[in-house]
Write an enzyme that holds these catalytic residues in place. Structure first.
Site, mmCIF file in Angstrom:
data_model
loop_
_atom_site.group_PDB
_atom_site.id
_atom_site.type_symbol
_atom_site.label_atom_id
_atom_site.label_comp_id
_atom_site.label_asym_id
_atom_site.label_seq_id
_atom_site.Cartn_x
_atom_site.Cartn_y
_atom_site.Cartn_z
ATOM 1 N N LYS A 44 0.844 -1.208 0.000
ATOM 2 C CA LYS A 44 0.000 0.000 0.000
ATOM 3 C C LYS A 44 0.876 1.254 0.000
ATOM 4 C CE LYS A 44 -3.642 -2.690 2.028
ATOM 5 N NZ LYS A 44 -4.864 -2.749 2.794
ATOM 6 N N HIS A 70 -8.486 -2.937 -6.447
ATOM 7 C CA HIS A 70 -8.438 -3.067 -4.982
ATOM 8 C C HIS A 70 -9.561 -2.232 -4.364
ATOM 9 C CE1 HIS A 70 -7.114 -2.783 -0.838
ATOM 10 N NE2 HIS A 70 -6.385 -3.860 -1.074
ATOM 11 N N GLU A 113 -9.666 -0.350 -1.900
ATOM 12 C CA GLU A 113 -9.288 1.032 -1.537
ATOM 13 C C GLU A 113 -9.316 1.940 -2.768
ATOM 14 O OE1 GLU A 113 -5.673 -0.038 0.498
ATOM 15 O OE2 GLU A 113 -6.878 -0.916 2.103
ATOM 16 N N GLU A 160 -11.263 -10.347 -1.304
ATOM 17 C CA GLU A 160 -10.932 -9.528 -0.144
ATOM 18 C C GLU A 160 -12.190 -8.868 0.408
ATOM 19 O OE1 GLU A 160 -6.544 -8.319 -0.134
ATOM 20 O OE2 GLU A 160 -7.615 -6.794 -1.233
ATOM 21 N N GLY A 212 -7.514 -4.606 6.866
ATOM 22 C CA GLY A 212 -6.900 -3.678 7.813
ATOM 23 C C GLY A 212 -7.671 -3.524 9.120
ATOM 24 N N SER A 271 -6.635 -9.043 6.592
ATOM 25 C CA SER A 271 -6.089 -9.383 7.907
ATOM 26 C C SER A 271 -5.528 -10.803 7.986
ATOM 27 C CB SER A 271 -7.125 -9.139 9.008
ATOM 28 O OG SER A 271 -7.521 -7.774 9.014
HETATM 29 P P1 PGA Z 1 -4.623 -6.328 5.252
HETATM 30 O O1 PGA Z 1 -4.795 -5.830 3.737
HETATM 31 O O2 PGA Z 1 -3.866 -7.630 5.182
HETATM 32 O O3 PGA Z 1 -3.847 -5.259 5.934
HETATM 33 O O4 PGA Z 1 -5.991 -6.511 5.806
HETATM 34 C C1 PGA Z 1 -5.058 -6.721 2.701
HETATM 35 C C2 PGA Z 1 -5.233 -5.974 1.398
HETATM 36 O O5 PGA Z 1 -5.866 -4.907 1.388
HETATM 37 O O6 PGA Z 1 -4.742 -6.412 0.343
#
Ligand code: PGA
Length: 257
Positions: free
Chosen positions: A15, A100, A102, A172, A178, A218
């Site tokens: 990220k 993704h 995000e 995901e 996160g 996570s």
């Molecule tokens: P995370 O992120 O392991 O921190 O939950 C995973 C991702 O967004 O690819």
């Protein structure tokens, strides 16, 4: 995971973390924690654009492959702030993430732009990780499978069966990213198996059986083995834990078993 049928891939998603000097140190530490040996799984580091050069040097002589976190669909032009597939391949990048959550949440990306970016990546010879996943509200209102089916269908809309060999899907769940709130292994398996079914409908069962489907959200050293023991979970896309060399190394160990 079933290594007899498809490749297991453990990918770190850094990220927006690590300046180039920090990236050099992290890559060095990862190389120490993940000794060079014949491995059953593929290891990928998806790093910020400005770290690509550093990490490329750092991973030399290791099993780690270089990845980026996004790619634009146009070959070049007036797209301030974007990066083309050709720019990535010339820098030695082999993998790229598209769609993704995000990017969808904060930068207005959609299933359609994920499809276009995926196509540009595959056409340039990149291996593309397409992310799909439902929000908490979607899960709670019982529409998880509808959302995942739509994201998968639209994301793969322009992908031929032949191209699918260079596509990876990462499931995901947005509520698990996160947050420290991992999906249970059964929840992950249920949706990964569902995605495989959608891919079988779109192409055929052979194509679906050969597709690597990762879980992300996570994932860490404590829960990786259980998640990866599921037959349709072929690896992980790992955010936070990929910045911790010992932790990331343990996830890779879990994928080697
Ligand atoms: P995370 O992120 O392991 O921190 O939950 C995973 C991702 O967004 O690819």
């Amino acid at each position: 995971m079933d290594p007899t049928k498809r490749k297991t891939i453990i990918a770190g998603n850094w990220k927006m973390n690590m300046t180039p000097s920090q990236a050099a140190k992290l890559t060095f530490d990862l190389k120490t924690a993940i000794p060079l040996k014949r491995r059953a799984c593929e290891i990928v580091l998806c790093v910020p654009y400005v770290d690509i050069e550093m990490v490329k040097t750092g991973v030399t002589g290791s099993e780690m492959k270089l990845g980026a976190q996004n790619v634009h669909f146009a070959p070049k032009g007036a797209y301030t702030g974007e990066i083309s597939a050709e720019m990535l391949t010339e820098c030695g990048v082999e993998y790229v993430i598209v769609g993704h959550s995000e990017r969808r949440q904060y930068f207005g990306e959609t299933d359609e732009t994920a499809d276009k970016r995926l196509l540009a990546g595959v056409n340039a010879g990149l291996k593309v990780i397409l992310c799909v996943g439902e929000t908490l509200a979607e899960r709670e209102s019982g529409v998880t499978t509808q959302v995942i089916a739509r994201q998968t269908r639209v994301g793969l809309a322009d992908v031929s069966r032949e191209m699918l060999g260079n596509v990876i899907i990462a499931y995901e769940p947005v509520w698990a990213i996160g947050t420290g709130k991992t999906a249970t292994a059964d929840q992950a398996e249920e949706v990964c198996a569902f995605i495989r079914g959608v891919v079988a409908e779109l192409y055929d069962s052979g194509a679906a059986e050969g597709l690597t489907i990762q879980y992300g959200g996570s994932m860490n050293a404590g829960n990786a083995a259980e998640l990866l023991s599921k037959k349709d979970v072929d690896g992980g896309l790992i955010g936070g834990a990929s910045l911790k060399p010992e932790e990331f190394a343990k996830i890779i160990e879990a994928a080697e078993r």
